[in-house]
Design a protein around this motif. Structure first.
Motif, PDB file in Angstrom:
ATOM      1  N   MET A   1       0.825  -1.189   0.000  1.00 19.49           N
ATOM      2  CA  MET A   1       0.000   0.000   0.000  1.00 19.49           C
ATOM      3  C   MET A   1       0.875   1.262   0.000  1.00 19.49           C
ATOM      4  SD  MET A   1      -3.303  -1.022   2.276  1.00 19.49           S
ATOM      5  CE  MET A   1      -4.107   0.457   1.807  1.00 19.49           C
ATOM      6  N   ALA A   2       1.989   1.178   0.714  1.00 19.46           N
ATOM      7  CA  ALA A   2       2.900   2.321   0.742  1.00 19.46           C
ATOM      8  C   ALA A   2       3.450   2.601  -0.660  1.00 19.46           C
ATOM      9  CB  ALA A   2       4.033   2.071   1.727  1.00 19.46           C
ATOM     10  N   HIS A   3       3.715   1.541  -1.411  1.00 17.85           N
ATOM     11  CA  HIS A   3       4.223   1.706  -2.778  1.00 17.85           C
ATOM     12  C   HIS A   3       3.173   2.379  -3.665  1.00 17.85           C
ATOM     13  CE1 HIS A   3       6.498   0.916  -6.399  1.00 17.85           C
ATOM     14  NE2 HIS A   3       5.411   0.387  -6.933  1.00 17.85           N
ATOM     15  N   VAL A   4       1.927   1.962  -3.550  1.00 20.63           N
ATOM     16  CA  VAL A   4       0.847   2.557  -4.347  1.00 20.63           C
ATOM     17  C   VAL A   4       0.685   4.025  -3.971  1.00 20.63           C
ATOM     18  CG1 VAL A   4      -1.637   2.522  -4.807  1.00 20.63           C
ATOM     19  CG2 VAL A   4      -0.352   0.386  -4.727  1.00 20.63           C
ATOM     20  N   THR A   5       0.698   4.304  -2.676  1.00 19.51           N
ATOM     21  CA  THR A   5       0.563   5.683  -2.217  1.00 19.51           C
ATOM     22  C   THR A   5       1.713   6.537  -2.740  1.00 19.51           C
ATOM     23  OG1 THR A   5      -0.591   4.959  -0.227  1.00 19.51           O
ATOM     24  CG2 THR A   5       0.403   7.148  -0.166  1.00 19.51           C
ATOM     25  N   ALA A   6       2.925   6.014  -2.674  1.00 19.68           N
ATOM     26  CA  ALA A   6       4.086   6.760  -3.171  1.00 19.68           C
ATOM     27  C   ALA A   6       3.985   7.004  -4.676  1.00 19.68           C
ATOM     28  CB  ALA A   6       5.370   6.008  -2.834  1.00 19.68           C
ATOM     29  N   ALA A   7       3.506   6.005  -5.413  1.00 21.28           N
ATOM     30  CA  ALA A   7       3.359   6.162  -6.864  1.00 21.28           C
ATOM     31  C   ALA A   7       2.309   7.225  -7.192  1.00 21.28           C
ATOM     32  CB  ALA A   7       2.990   4.827  -7.504  1.00 21.28           C
ATOM     33  N   LEU A   8       1.193   7.197  -6.483  1.00 20.70           N
ATOM     34  CA  LEU A   8       0.150   8.208  -6.693  1.00 20.70           C
ATOM     35  C   LEU A   8       0.682   9.596  -6.367  1.00 20.70           C
ATOM     36  CD1 LEU A   8      -2.982   6.408  -5.221  1.00 20.70           C
ATOM     37  CD2 LEU A   8      -2.656   7.115  -7.592  1.00 20.70           C
TER      38      LEU A   8
ATOM     39  N   VAL B   1      -8.956  -3.333   0.531  1.00 17.66           N
ATOM     40  CA  VAL B   1      -8.738  -2.044   1.198  1.00 17.66           C
ATOM     41  C   VAL B   1      -9.757  -1.849   2.307  1.00 17.66           C
ATOM     42  CG1 VAL B   1      -8.826   0.459   0.877  1.00 17.66           C
ATOM     43  CG2 VAL B   1      -7.552  -0.965  -0.741  1.00 17.66           C
ATOM     44  N   TRP B   2     -11.017  -2.160   2.027  1.00 13.61           N
ATOM     45  CA  TRP B   2     -12.048  -2.055   3.056  1.00 13.61           C
ATOM     46  C   TRP B   2     -11.753  -2.994   4.215  1.00 13.61           C
ATOM     47  CZ3 TRP B   2     -15.188   1.708   3.987  1.00 13.61           C
ATOM     48  CH2 TRP B   2     -15.660   2.500   2.945  1.00 13.61           C
ATOM     49  N   LYS B   3     -11.266  -4.169   3.912  1.00 14.65           N
ATOM     50  CA  LYS B   3     -10.998  -5.156   4.953  1.00 14.65           C
ATOM     51  C   LYS B   3      -9.930  -4.670   5.929  1.00 14.65           C
ATOM     52  CE  LYS B   3     -10.147 -10.077   5.620  1.00 14.65           C
ATOM     53  NZ  LYS B   3      -9.997 -11.358   4.934  1.00 14.65           N
ATOM     54  N   VAL B   4      -8.913  -3.999   5.433  1.00 19.50           N
ATOM     55  CA  VAL B   4      -7.842  -3.546   6.317  1.00 19.50           C
ATOM     56  C   VAL B   4      -8.091  -2.155   6.886  1.00 19.50           C
ATOM     57  CG1 VAL B   4      -6.108  -4.983   5.204  1.00 19.50           C
ATOM     58  CG2 VAL B   4      -6.400  -2.620   4.449  1.00 19.50           C
TER      59      VAL B   4
ATOM     60  N   GLY C   1     -14.847  -0.977   8.312  1.00 21.25           N
ATOM     61  CA  GLY C   1     -15.624  -2.188   8.548  1.00 21.25           C
ATOM     62  C   GLY C   1     -16.675  -2.482   7.524  1.00 21.25           C
ATOM     63  N   CYS C   2     -16.412  -2.219   6.260  1.00 24.99           N
ATOM     64  CA  CYS C   2     -17.370  -2.512   5.209  1.00 24.99           C
ATOM     65  C   CYS C   2     -17.590  -4.016   5.169  1.00 24.99           C
ATOM     66  CB  CYS C   2     -16.835  -2.020   3.871  1.00 24.99           C
ATOM     67  SG  CYS C   2     -17.998  -2.188   2.502  1.00 24.99           S
ATOM     68  N   PRO C   3     -18.849  -4.482   5.125  1.00 24.95           N
ATOM     69  CA  PRO C   3     -19.111  -5.907   5.118  1.00 24.95           C
ATOM     70  C   PRO C   3     -18.565  -6.597   3.875  1.00 24.95           C
ATOM     71  CG  PRO C   3     -21.119  -4.695   4.681  1.00 24.95           C
ATOM     72  CD  PRO C   3     -20.047  -3.681   4.999  1.00 24.95           C
ATOM     73  N   GLU C   4     -18.278  -7.864   3.998  1.00 22.89           N
ATOM     74  CA  GLU C   4     -17.750  -8.659   2.885  1.00 22.89           C
ATOM     75  C   GLU C   4     -18.904  -9.234   2.073  1.00 22.89           C
ATOM     76  OE1 GLU C   4     -14.437  -9.898   2.293  1.00 22.89           O
ATOM     77  OE2 GLU C   4     -13.530  -8.604   3.786  1.00 22.89           O
ATOM     78  N   PRO C   5     -18.909  -9.315   0.781  1.00 21.94           N
ATOM     79  CA  PRO C   5     -18.074  -8.453  -0.038  1.00 21.94           C
ATOM     80  C   PRO C   5     -18.570  -7.027   0.051  1.00 21.94           C
ATOM     81  CG  PRO C   5     -19.582  -9.655  -1.447  1.00 21.94           C
ATOM     82  CD  PRO C   5     -19.796 -10.162  -0.029  1.00 21.94           C
ATOM     83  N   CYS C   6     -17.688  -6.101  -0.122  1.00 25.54           N
ATOM     84  CA  CYS C   6     -18.013  -4.689   0.049  1.00 25.54           C
ATOM     85  C   CYS C   6     -18.983  -4.233  -1.047  1.00 25.54           C
ATOM     86  CB  CYS C   6     -16.737  -3.874  -0.024  1.00 25.54           C
ATOM     87  SG  CYS C   6     -16.980  -2.163   0.452  1.00 25.54           S
ATOM     88  N   GLU C   7     -20.027  -3.566  -0.641  1.00 21.56           N
ATOM     89  CA  GLU C   7     -21.006  -3.061  -1.590  1.00 21.56           C
ATOM     90  C   GLU C   7     -20.531  -1.698  -2.124  1.00 21.56           C
ATOM     91  OE1 GLU C   7     -23.722  -4.649  -2.690  1.00 21.56           O
ATOM     92  OE2 GLU C   7     -23.125  -6.333  -1.450  1.00 21.56           O
ATOM     93  N   PRO C   8     -20.621  -1.449  -3.423  1.00 19.05           N
ATOM     94  CA  PRO C   8     -20.198  -0.158  -3.970  1.00 19.05           C
ATOM     95  C   PRO C   8     -21.051   0.962  -3.422  1.00 19.05           C
ATOM     96  CG  PRO C   8     -20.999  -1.651  -5.732  1.00 19.05           C
ATOM     97  CD  PRO C   8     -21.144  -2.370  -4.420  1.00 19.05           C
ATOM     98  N   GLY C   9     -20.448   2.150  -3.417  1.00 19.79           N
ATOM     99  CA  GLY C   9     -21.219   3.336  -3.056  1.00 19.79           C
ATOM    100  C   GLY C   9     -20.969   3.767  -1.711  1.00 19.79           C
TER     101      GLY C   9
END
Length: 134
Positions: free
Chosen positions: A1-8, A119-122, A126-134
């Motif tokens: 995640m740190a790599h993605v954040t750094a790239a963004l 991302v929601w899981k970590v 606390g978005c329920p599995e599977p995470c609902e869009p929106g």
């Protein structure tokens, strides 16, 4: 995640630089509503920084012709920050940069869904599995 954040962040910083802005100045401009003048103290609160830091940011925005300091018509002791016509255009480009998702363009819909769920899981949301869009 740190790599993605750094790239963004790297992509955003490069795009802001092309606009002649530092990341801090770009964020300050992004926080200003072009249709509602804002006192500098409110901008400092939105940015979570000291008012003295906002003064330097606003100085840079004003020097670039993106923002003007004007006397508040209701409280003439107070100055408000007004986004100029030029500032509106640059702010729109800053918003585009901040919402650019090209980094994720190579992912399939299924991969994007998996990424979203992970991302929601970590996260603390606390978005329920599977995470609902929106």
């Amino acid at each position: 995640m740190a790599h993605v954040t750094a790239a963004l962040r790297h992509r955003q910083d490069a795009a802001f630089s092309e606009l002649g802005l530092t990341p801090a100045v770009a964020r300050a401009l992004h926080e200003l509503d072009p249709d509602r003048p804002l006192p500098a103290r409110d901008l400092a609160e939105r940015l979570g920084c000291d008012r003295s830091n906002v003064t330097a940011l606003v100085d840079k925005l004003e020097q670039a012709g993106l923002v003007e300091r004007r006397t508040d018509p209701v409280d003439r002791r107070q100055k408000t920050l007004v986004v100029t016509g030029k500032g509106r255009g640059v702010r729109h480009r800053v918003t585009d940069v901040m919402s650019d998702s090209r980094l994720l363009a190579g992912l399939t819909d299924r991969e994007l869904g998996t990424l979203r769920d992970l991302v929601w899981k970590v996260s603390d949301d606390g978005c329920p599995e599977p995470c609902e869009p929106g």
